[in-house]
Design a protein around this motif. Structure first.
Motif, PDB file in Angstrom:
ATOM      1  N   ALA A  43      29.417 -55.656 -88.903  1.00 18.35           N
ATOM      2  CA  ALA A  43      27.840 -54.646 -88.157  1.00 18.35           C
ATOM      3  C   ALA A  43      29.830 -53.157 -89.322  1.00 18.35           C
ATOM      4  CB  ALA A  43      28.240 -54.189 -87.023  1.00 18.35           C
ATOM      5  N   GLY A  44      28.985 -52.883 -89.824  1.00 18.24           N
ATOM      6  CA  GLY A  44      29.543 -51.811 -90.789  1.00 18.24           C
ATOM      7  C   GLY A  44      28.783 -50.302 -91.506  1.00 18.24           C
ATOM      8  N   ASP A  45      29.126 -49.346 -90.911  1.00 21.51           N
ATOM      9  CA  ASP A  45      28.371 -48.258 -91.963  1.00 21.51           C
ATOM     10  C   ASP A  45      28.619 -47.621 -93.305  1.00 21.51           C
ATOM     11  OD1 ASP A  45      25.468 -47.712 -92.635  1.00 21.51           O
ATOM     12  OD2 ASP A  45      24.908 -46.305 -90.681  1.00 21.51           O
ATOM     13  N   SER A  46      29.966 -47.449 -93.295  1.00 28.70           N
ATOM     14  CA  SER A  46      30.949 -46.310 -93.842  1.00 28.70           C
ATOM     15  C   SER A  46      30.703 -47.600 -95.292  1.00 28.70           C
ATOM     16  CB  SER A  46      32.103 -46.207 -93.640  1.00 28.70           C
ATOM     17  OG  SER A  46      32.642 -47.838 -93.148  1.00 28.70           O
ATOM     18  N   GLY A  73      32.465 -49.935 -94.603  1.00 28.00           N
ATOM     19  CA  GLY A  73      32.138 -51.578 -93.974  1.00 28.00           C
ATOM     20  C   GLY A  73      31.589 -52.010 -94.410  1.00 28.00           C
TER      21      GLY A  73
HETATM   22  C1  LIG Z   1      24.277 -51.550 -86.638  1.00 29.07           C
HETATM   23  C2  LIG Z   1      25.509 -51.393 -86.024  1.00 29.07           C
HETATM   24  C3  LIG Z   1      25.849 -51.600 -84.474  1.00 29.07           C
HETATM   25  C4  LIG Z   1      27.456 -52.075 -83.453  1.00 29.07           C
HETATM   26  N1  LIG Z   1      27.237 -52.634 -82.262  1.00 29.07           N
HETATM   27  C5  LIG Z   1      28.273 -51.930 -81.981  1.00 29.07           C
HETATM   28  C6  LIG Z   1      28.487 -53.441 -81.141  1.00 29.07           C
HETATM   29  O1  LIG Z   1      27.658 -53.318 -80.016  1.00 29.07           O
HETATM   30  N2  LIG Z   1      30.320 -52.795 -80.195  1.00 29.07           N
HETATM   31  C7  LIG Z   1      30.969 -51.989 -80.415  1.00 29.07           C
HETATM   32  O2  LIG Z   1      31.869 -52.602 -79.820  1.00 29.07           O
HETATM   33  N3  LIG Z   1      30.630 -51.719 -82.106  1.00 29.07           N
HETATM   34  C8  LIG Z   1      29.441 -51.935 -83.131  1.00 29.07           C
HETATM   35  N4  LIG Z   1      29.627 -51.680 -84.201  1.00 29.07           N
HETATM   36  C9  LIG Z   1      30.465 -50.980 -84.664  1.00 29.07           C
HETATM   37  C10 LIG Z   1      31.326 -51.574 -85.622  1.00 29.07           C
HETATM   38  O3  LIG Z   1      31.960 -52.678 -84.776  1.00 29.07           O
HETATM   39  C11 LIG Z   1      32.211 -51.435 -86.477  1.00 29.07           C
HETATM   40  O4  LIG Z   1      33.184 -50.646 -85.554  1.00 29.07           O
HETATM   41  C12 LIG Z   1      31.911 -49.622 -86.805  1.00 29.07           C
HETATM   42  O5  LIG Z   1      30.503 -49.388 -87.127  1.00 29.07           O
HETATM   43  C13 LIG Z   1      33.015 -49.162 -87.720  1.00 29.07           C
HETATM   44  O6  LIG Z   1      32.735 -49.301 -89.271  1.00 29.07           O
HETATM   45  P1  LIG Z   1      32.134 -48.637 -90.156  1.00 29.07           P
HETATM   46  O7  LIG Z   1      33.233 -47.778 -90.537  1.00 29.07           O
HETATM   47  O8  LIG Z   1      32.032 -49.641 -91.730  1.00 29.07           O
HETATM   48  O9  LIG Z   1      31.003 -48.313 -89.518  1.00 29.07           O
HETATM   49  C14 LIG Z   1      28.097 -51.559 -84.282  1.00 29.07           C
HETATM   50  C15 LIG Z   1      28.323 -51.366 -85.904  1.00 29.07           C
HETATM   51  C16 LIG Z   1      26.749 -51.005 -86.357  1.00 29.07           C
HETATM   52  C17 LIG Z   1      26.669 -50.347 -87.795  1.00 29.07           C
END
Ligand SMILES: Cc1cc2nc3c(=O)[nH]c(=O)nc-3n(C[C@H](O)[C@H](O)[C@H](O)COP(=O)(O)O)c2cc1C
Length: 234
Positions: A5-8, A11
Motif C-alpha cells: 500500500a503506497g501512494d507516493s 511507493g
Molecule cells: C490505501 C492505503 C491504505 C493504508 N493503510 C494503512 C494501514 O492500515 N496502516 C498503516 O500503518 N499504514 C497504512 N498505509 C500507509 C502505507 O503502508 C505507507 O506507509 C504509506 O502509504 C507510505 O507510502 P507512500 O509514501 O508511498 O504512500 C496505507 C496506505 C495506503 C495508500
C-alpha cells in the motif's frame, strides 16, 4: 503474496518492482483509472506483464432492497461512524492542535490551524493529510457557513463516504463497470460491520456478478495467488 500500500511516486514504483497486488484508495472512475494506468505503466521496465500486479482499491458499501433505502441507511451509518469525539479527532488532523475543549455540535474553531510539521496526527492519517491546512480551514469555514454545519456535520460531509451504495443490482453493476473500464482489477471490501458485514454482499451481490460472468463460481486453484489469477511463481 506481497500486498503493498503506497501512494507516493516511490511507493508506486516499489509496488511495480516487487508487489503482487497494490492496495489503493482510488476507487472512483477517474481517480481509479489514473492510478491503474500509472501503476500498470511502470511494470514493463521491470520485465513484468500487466497481469502480474493486481490493482485493488479499497471499497466500502451499503446495501438496501432499493437504492433509496440504501442511501438512507448509508447516511445513518456515516453518522454512527463519526461520533462527536471522532469529529474532533478528524478536525485535529488538519488543525494540528488540541481541540478537545471544542463542542462537536458547535461551530468550527475561531483559531487557525498550526502551520508546519504535523505533531498531532501521525502514521496512517498522514496518507490523507491536507497539504495546506490554512487553505483547508478557509474552505471548510465557508462550507460550514453556507450549509450551517456543526463540526460533526462538517466532518460527516467531508470525510470519506461509502464507495458503493444501492440495491445489490446497482452495486454489482457499478463494480463491474469500474473493473471493465480499468479503474481496478477488483476491490478489497471494507465492511462497516465486522465480521458479519460481508455476508449480505456475498449472498446478494456476488451471485449477480457470477450471473454476469465476471466472478468465479468455483475455485480453480488452492492458493490466494490462484484465486487472484496471478501468474504462478515457477
Ligand atoms: C490505501 C492505503 C491504505 C493504508 N493503510 C494503512 C494501514 O492500515 N496502516 C498503516 O500503518 N499504514 C497504512 N498505509 C500507509 C502505507 O503502508 C505507507 O506507509 C504509506 O502509504 C507510505 O507510502 P507512500 O509514501 O508511498 O504512500 C496505507 C496506505 C495506503 C495508500
Amino acid at each position: 503474496m506481497i500486498f503493498q500500500a503506497g501512494d507516493s511516486d516511490e511507493g508506486r514504483e516499489f509496488a511495480a518492482a516487487t508487489a503482487d497486488a497494490i492496495f489503493s484508495r482510488h476507487g472512483t472512475l477517474e481517480a481509479g483509472q489514473a492510478f491503474y494506468a500509472d501503476v500498470k505503466g511502470r511494470l514493463a521496465k521491470y520485465g513484468r506483464g500487466r497481469d502480474s500486479l493486481k490493482v485493488l482499491p479499497a471499497a466500502t458499501f451499503v446495501l438496501g432492497d432499493t437504492d433509496a433505502e440504501a442511501r438512507e441507511h448509508a447516511a445513518h451509518v456515516r453518522r454512527r461512524q463519526v461520533s462527536g469525539q471522532t469529529a474532533i479527532k478528524l478536525l485535529e488532523q488538519v488543525w494540528n492542535r488540541d481541540l478537545s475543549a471544542h463542542d462537536p455540535d458547535g461551530p468550527l474553531p475561531d483559531v487557525d490551524p498550526v502551520a508546519g510539521e504535523n505533531t498531532v496526527a501521525k502514521g496512517r492519517a498522514s496518507v490523507r493529510m491536507t497539504r495546506d491546512p490554512l487553505d483547508q480551514a478557509r474552505k471548510w469555514r465557508q462550507l460550514a457557513a453556507e450549509k450551517n454545519l456543526s463540526i460533526r456535520d462538517l466532518m460527516i460531509e467531508v470525510s470519506a463516504r461509502q464507495t458503493f451504495v444501492g440495491s445489490p443490482r446497482t452495486v454489482a453493476d457499478s463494480i463491474n463497470d469500474l473493473v471493465q473500464r480499468d479503474a481496478g482489477d477488483g476491490f478489497i471490501l471494507v465492511p462497516h460491520i465486522t465480521p458479519g458485514g460481508l455476508d449480505t454482499f456475498a449472498d446478494t451481490v456476488v451471485p449477480l456478478l457470477q450471473e454476469r460472468g465476471v466472478f468465479r463460481t468455483e475455485y480453480t486453484g488452492t492458493t490466494l495467488r490462484d484465486h487472484l489469477g496471478l501468474p504462478s511463481l515457477s
